[in-house]
Design an enzyme around this catalytic site. Sequence first.
Site, PDB file in Angstrom:
ATOM      1  N   CYS A 140       0.816  -1.228   0.000  1.00  0.00           N
ATOM      2  CA  CYS A 140       0.000   0.000   0.000  1.00  0.00           C
ATOM      3  C   CYS A 140       0.843   1.268   0.000  1.00  0.00           C
ATOM      4  O   CYS A 140       0.364   2.335  -0.377  1.00  0.00           O
ATOM      5  CB  CYS A 140      -0.926   0.016   1.207  1.00  0.00           C
ATOM      6  N   HIS A 148      -3.929   6.892   1.436  1.00  0.00           N
ATOM      7  CA  HIS A 148      -4.178   5.592   0.804  1.00  0.00           C
ATOM      8  C   HIS A 148      -5.650   5.240   1.019  1.00  0.00           C
ATOM      9  O   HIS A 148      -6.199   5.436   2.101  1.00  0.00           O
ATOM     10  CB  HIS A 148      -3.260   4.547   1.442  1.00  0.00           C
ATOM     11  N   ASN A 178      -9.943  -0.657  -2.823  1.00  0.00           N
ATOM     12  CA  ASN A 178      -8.522  -0.487  -2.468  1.00  0.00           C
ATOM     13  C   ASN A 178      -7.672  -1.003  -3.627  1.00  0.00           C
ATOM     14  O   ASN A 178      -7.614  -2.199  -3.878  1.00  0.00           O
ATOM     15  CB  ASN A 178      -8.260  -1.283  -1.182  1.00  0.00           C
TER      16      ASN A 178
HETATM   17  O1  UT7 Z   1      -4.650  -1.562   2.223  1.00  0.00           O
HETATM   18  C1  UT7 Z   1      -4.362  -2.615   3.064  1.00  0.00           C
HETATM   19  C2  UT7 Z   1      -4.676  -2.283   4.446  1.00  0.00           C
HETATM   20  N1  UT7 Z   1      -5.944  -2.846   4.838  1.00  0.00           N
HETATM   21  C3  UT7 Z   1      -6.722  -2.193   5.632  1.00  0.00           C
HETATM   22  O2  UT7 Z   1      -6.414  -1.083   5.995  1.00  0.00           O
HETATM   23  C4  UT7 Z   1      -7.976  -2.877   6.124  1.00  0.00           C
HETATM   24  C5  UT7 Z   1      -8.197  -2.539   7.552  1.00  0.00           C
HETATM   25  N2  UT7 Z   1      -9.377  -3.191   8.121  1.00  0.00           N
HETATM   26  C6  UT7 Z   1     -10.623  -2.937   7.718  1.00  0.00           C
HETATM   27  O3  UT7 Z   1     -10.832  -2.152   6.819  1.00  0.00           O
HETATM   28  C7  UT7 Z   1     -11.775  -3.607   8.456  1.00  0.00           C
HETATM   29  O4  UT7 Z   1     -11.253  -4.333   9.546  1.00  0.00           O
HETATM   30  C8  UT7 Z   1     -12.638  -4.537   7.572  1.00  0.00           C
HETATM   31  C9  UT7 Z   1     -13.464  -3.686   6.593  1.00  0.00           C
HETATM   32  C10 UT7 Z   1     -11.747  -5.489   6.809  1.00  0.00           C
HETATM   33  C11 UT7 Z   1     -13.609  -5.344   8.424  1.00  0.00           C
HETATM   34  O5  UT7 Z   1     -14.397  -4.503   9.224  1.00  0.00           O
HETATM   35  P1  UT7 Z   1     -14.620  -4.859  10.763  1.00  0.00           P
HETATM   36  O6  UT7 Z   1     -15.561  -3.854  11.288  1.00  0.00           O
HETATM   37  O7  UT7 Z   1     -13.259  -4.935  11.403  1.00  0.00           O
HETATM   38  O8  UT7 Z   1     -15.345  -6.267  10.695  1.00  0.00           O
HETATM   39  P2  UT7 Z   1     -14.892  -7.683  11.286  1.00  0.00           P
HETATM   40  O9  UT7 Z   1     -13.720  -8.209  10.552  1.00  0.00           O
HETATM   41  O10 UT7 Z   1     -14.794  -7.582  12.763  1.00  0.00           O
HETATM   42  O11 UT7 Z   1     -16.131  -8.565  10.936  1.00  0.00           O
HETATM   43  C12 UT7 Z   1     -17.393  -8.319  11.533  1.00  0.00           C
HETATM   44  C13 UT7 Z   1     -18.358  -9.376  11.061  1.00  0.00           C
HETATM   45  C14 UT7 Z   1     -17.825 -10.792  11.225  1.00  0.00           C
HETATM   46  O12 UT7 Z   1     -18.922 -11.617  11.597  1.00  0.00           O
HETATM   47  P3  UT7 Z   1     -19.168 -12.034  13.143  1.00  0.00           P
HETATM   48  O13 UT7 Z   1     -17.919 -12.762  13.541  1.00  0.00           O
HETATM   49  O14 UT7 Z   1     -19.352 -10.739  13.854  1.00  0.00           O
HETATM   50  O15 UT7 Z   1     -20.371 -12.885  13.047  1.00  0.00           O
HETATM   51  C15 UT7 Z   1     -17.372 -11.174   9.845  1.00  0.00           C
HETATM   52  O16 UT7 Z   1     -17.426 -12.550   9.621  1.00  0.00           O
HETATM   53  O17 UT7 Z   1     -18.604  -9.220   9.663  1.00  0.00           O
HETATM   54  C16 UT7 Z   1     -18.363 -10.463   8.987  1.00  0.00           C
HETATM   55  N3  UT7 Z   1     -17.885 -10.166   7.645  1.00  0.00           N
HETATM   56  C17 UT7 Z   1     -18.710  -9.889   6.621  1.00  0.00           C
HETATM   57  N4  UT7 Z   1     -20.031  -9.831   6.530  1.00  0.00           N
HETATM   58  C18 UT7 Z   1     -20.558  -9.494   5.330  1.00  0.00           C
HETATM   59  C19 UT7 Z   1     -16.596 -10.071   7.233  1.00  0.00           C
HETATM   60  N5  UT7 Z   1     -16.583  -9.734   5.933  1.00  0.00           N
HETATM   61  C20 UT7 Z   1     -17.866  -9.620   5.531  1.00  0.00           C
HETATM   62  C21 UT7 Z   1     -18.471  -9.271   4.307  1.00  0.00           C
HETATM   63  N6  UT7 Z   1     -19.810  -9.238   4.258  1.00  0.00           N
HETATM   64  N7  UT7 Z   1     -17.746  -8.982   3.212  1.00  0.00           N
END
Ligand code: UT7
Length: 330
Positions: free
Chosen positions: A113, A257, A287
């Site tokens: 990134c 970014h 991204n």
């Molecule tokens: O450029 C590279 C650098 N990358 C980043 O900067 C990414 C940084 N992180 C993020 O942007 C966020 O952490 C995410 C967008 C990836 C995820 O958001 P979050 O609020 O941290 O969600 P989470 O990973 O805690 O997931 C919450 C819930 C989970 O379900 P449970 O365990 O609460 O039942 C996931 O399984 O959302 C679920 N989930 C989804 N649901 C629907 C994960 N991905 C998805 C999805 N659609 N695509």
Amino acid sequence: MRRSRIVGMGHFVPERVVTNDELGQQMETSDEWIVQRSGIRERRWVEGNVGASDLAVPAALQALAEAGRTVADVDLILFATLSPDLNFPGSGCILGAKLGIPGVPAMDIRTQCTGFLYSLSTADAMVRSGMANCVLVVGSEVHSSGLDISTRGRDVTVLFGDGAGVAVVAASDDTSGLIDHELHADGRYAEILMVEAPASRLTPRLTKEMMDEGRHFPKMDGKAVFKHAVEKLPALVHSLLGRNGLTLADIALLVPHQANMRINELVARHLGLGPEKVMHNIQKYGNTTAGSIPIALHEAALEGRIQKGDLVLLAGLGAGLTWGGTLLRW
Ligand code: UT7
């Protein structure tokens, strides 16, 4: 003192628009989840066999045209990508061949990134030292052919898009241009965002079993990356401004970014920056990793959000971990 500046930019994204609803037909996800967690509404994905260098060609030609230069002026290619056309050789070599400039040195920069920022700082150093006069600084990614398009990979897959951005960095003797860079890396966190295989540390590098387990797809501890970003980016911005005797009030635009709109909104809030001072285009492209900062910077310029003489800050964090920033006068 000899300095360098961005004299032209270009960007290119594939034609095919992939909406959140379309992804919802291929995995358990929804437009509501994706927009709420990331701000992304759609992204562009290539069709067929298209590599990172293919997206870079039109972006490079546009950047050279904007700069009033031709491929014959280029004396160095720096190609930032985590999705090279081939495992080796690098995409920079392939781009040089496609642009018809054999013999021009080319190197790939593998800092994900922050690839564009590392490349920009390298170009700046090469130009200031007199080792180069006109550098193509490329950030280009084709993520879509390497994503797990199923519910197993949904946390990563919905975030990434394909695209390329290019800057032409050339020698300049006026006071505008690249001012300063701050770069960091911390490999203790290498495995919070990675593609594990194929890799030299594994023998064999890839097996059918590994593919069945999805170990050739990106894996991310999203919450950990998110936390690093909202902590490290504001500190980086203060450090970069502070050592140049500047404050946030001097900055016309922050171009971060584009990993997650929530990250950038939180960073802006920590810094006390209003929405008019922060560039977002993640809603359209997702991204695009090494492509994200140059695409956003070029769009900001085309939209008139930065004018000649404005101070602009670029900043990003991602896999590596790597993070960094560039201060420039447009
Ligand atoms: O450029 C590279 C650098 N990358 C980043 O900067 C990414 C940084 N992180 C993020 O942007 C966020 O952490 C995410 C967008 C990836 C995820 O958001 P979050 O609020 O941290 O969600 P989470 O990973 O805690 O997931 C919450 C819930 C989970 O379900 P449970 O365990 O609460 O039942 C996931 O399984 O959302 C679920 N989930 C989804 N649901 C629907 C994960 N991905 C998805 C999805 N659609 N695509």
